[in-house]
Enzyme design. Structure first.
Site, PDB file in Angstrom:
ATOM      1  N   ARG A 150       2.667   6.062  -3.226  1.00  0.00           N
ATOM      2  CA  ARG A 150       3.780   6.888  -3.677  1.00  0.00           C
ATOM      3  C   ARG A 150       3.992   6.772  -5.192  1.00  0.00           C
ATOM      4  NH1 ARG A 150       4.105   5.653   1.501  1.00  0.00           N
ATOM      5  NH2 ARG A 150       5.336   6.923   2.974  1.00  0.00           N
ATOM      6  N   ARG A 176      -7.385  -2.881  10.156  1.00  0.00           N
ATOM      7  CA  ARG A 176      -6.441  -3.784  10.814  1.00  0.00           C
ATOM      8  C   ARG A 176      -7.021  -4.387  12.095  1.00  0.00           C
ATOM      9  NH1 ARG A 176      -2.273  -3.354   7.452  1.00  0.00           N
ATOM     10  NH2 ARG A 176      -1.786  -1.284   6.622  1.00  0.00           N
ATOM     11  N   LYS A 207       0.823  -1.210   0.000  1.00  0.00           N
ATOM     12  CA  LYS A 207       0.000   0.000   0.000  1.00  0.00           C
ATOM     13  C   LYS A 207       0.862   1.268   0.000  1.00  0.00           C
ATOM     14  CE  LYS A 207      -2.723   1.150   3.550  1.00  0.00           C
ATOM     15  NZ  LYS A 207      -3.909   1.420   4.402  1.00  0.00           N
ATOM     16  N   ASP A 266       2.163  -0.662  11.975  1.00  0.00           N
ATOM     17  CA  ASP A 266       0.853  -1.143  11.537  1.00  0.00           C
ATOM     18  C   ASP A 266       0.594  -2.592  11.930  1.00  0.00           C
ATOM     19  OD1 ASP A 266      -0.005   1.232  10.391  1.00  0.00           O
ATOM     20  OD2 ASP A 266       0.927   0.781   8.469  1.00  0.00           O
TER      21      ASP A 266
END
Length: 452
Positions: A33, A403, A28, A327
């Site tokens: 980017r 998540r 991701k 994360d």
């Protein structure tokens, strides 16, 4: 409510062995980017393996709104005809970044040194998240932000007409803040410098160099220093996005705690600024092997094999590792609940300002499932019950956080009683194929009613 519609509760009962290959989505961070830098280059950037989760699709829509030509050619295959550094046009409508903190903060940085105005918003979760950590350093370039109390969305950002370069020391370990400042520095004259006390994920630096920007990185007495020379002409690229290590964490961790499991995740990105979870799992005794290591597009990749690991033990995760696995703490907490002894996770305050307060969300959810969890403002500790020792049997609030939802579904797969998440809808923001992928490996999920 779900991030993008009606809540979709989902239940995970105990799973049989997981086997096979887990073809997780593209990374991701690199997907975001790729689109942004492709939009700032001159010419056509072609991308394969792009993650087509809602977060990334919202960034693609934003780039089109700023004047880039963004075309989808097939699954994961996209092209962007860029407008050049400083070439963004003023968008005609509000930029809706959905659930993506990465998307909104990086896009703000990319436009902050162009003399245009744009208004940003997002879903309920994103509108509750702090933007001051980005708008404050962008103001040093000359940009001006006006938003809700606390610098929250909706927010209008007016880019600097006469930007100046910035020398900025990040007060928090955040790749989003660092990246926003570097992207803003692209259209400022001279050198923009960012210094971090702890190095964060370095995809932005790697990709800027790949697109032709002059970037230098060094460790100094003050910290990790990144310098960018402004106003380069970025060259379009062909980008093959590796598989996302953060998404891979879910099937990998499921295999570690579900008896009899053995899976392979091919072509997983193993950038050292992102691989902290896998080092931590090995420290705990996880059976992980990295096969066929190689480099693709400037990023280290390998095929990761994960096997059921009943001998895992709790550890203290080094706080300096937090930035490389920020994360992954929610799914690590689930693994910790199935290990022997306590897993202490200090230096994790950043989790409190993610899509949800992830320390609070995991602590409450795991306690509801029968685990013992201690927390402070900057840490939490999960006291493991050993393999198969988590009672389960709870309905857990996902809090619009993909998540958290995925972590508790994995928890249910190894618990003694099923675990339900109140809304699995937000999973689509980062891992739209999560359910079918896990079911192909052998998991079993069941639709649940909201009051299950």
């Amino acid at each position: 409510m779900a991030a993008h519609g009606t809540p979709t509760p989902l239940t995970a009962p105990a799973s049989g062995p997981l086997t096979g290959e887990a073809h997780v989505p593209g990374d991701k961070s690199i997907s975001h980017r790729s689109l942004i830098l492709g939009a700032l280059a001159v010419g056509e950037t072609r991308i394969t393996g792009l993650l087509e989760g809602q977060d990334v699709l919202d960034t693609a829509t934003a780039m089109a709104a700023f004047g880039a030509e963004v075309v989808r050619h097939g699954e994961g295959r996209w092209s962007i005809h860029g407008v050049g550094t400083g070439g963004f046009a003023e968008p005609e409508d509000v930029i809706d970044c959905g659930n993506s903190g990465t998307g909104v903060r990086l896009v703000m940085g990319a436009m902050a040194t162009t003399p245009i105005a744009a208004t940003f918003t997002g879903d309920a979760s994103l509108r509750a998240r702090p933007m001051g950590r980005v708008t404050e350093p962008l103001a040093l370039f000359g940009a001006e932000a006006r938003g809700r109390a606390g610098g929250r969305l909706p927010l209008t950002l007016t880019g600097a007409a006469l930007p100046v370069p910035v020398d900025y020391a990040t007060p928090v370990a955040s790749a989003q803040v660092k990246s926003a400042v570097l992207l803003a520095g692209l259209n400022a004259p001279g050198a923009t410098v960012v210094t971090e006390r702890v190095a964060t994920r370095d995809h932005t630096e790697r990709m800027l160099a790949g697109f032709g920007a002059e970037v230098t990185v060094e460790d100094t007495a003050a910290g990790h220093r990144i310098a960018l020379i402004g106003r380069p002409e970025l060259r379009p690229q062909a980008i093959a996005v590796p598989r996302d290590p953060s998404s891979a964490a879910f099937p990998v961790c499921a295999a570690l705690i579900v008896p009899g499991s053995e899976i392979v995740v091919p072509n997983i990105g193993l950038n050292p600024t992102r691989a902290g979870l896998y080092t931590t799992l090995q420290d705990m005794g996880a059976d992980l092997t990295f096969e066929n290591p190689r480099e693709e597009g400037g990023e280290p990749v390998a095929d990761l094999r994960a096997r059921y690991s009943p001998a895992m033990r709790g550890i203290t995760v080094p706080p300096e590792r937090a930035a490389s696995m920020i994360d992954e703490y929610p799914i690590l907490a689930v693994v910790a609940a199935n290990a022997e002894g306590a897993t202490h996770m200090p230096g994790t305050h950043e989790l409190r300002v993610k899509e949800s307060d992830r320390i609070d969300a995991m602590a409450r959810g795991l306690r509801a499932c029968g685990a013992r969890v201690d927390e402070t403002e900057d840490s939490f500790t999960v006291h493991g019950a050993g393999p198969g020792g988590l009672p389960g049997g709870a309905t857990v609030a996902a809090r619009l956080d993909h998540r958290i939802a995925m972590s508790f579904l994995i928890a249910g797969m190894a618990a003694r009683a099923p675990v339900t998440v109140d809304d699995a809808g937000p999973i689509a923001t980062s891992f739209p194929d999560f359910r079918p992928l896990m079911e192909r490996l052998g998991a079993r999920f069941e639709a649940a009613t909201e009051d299950a």
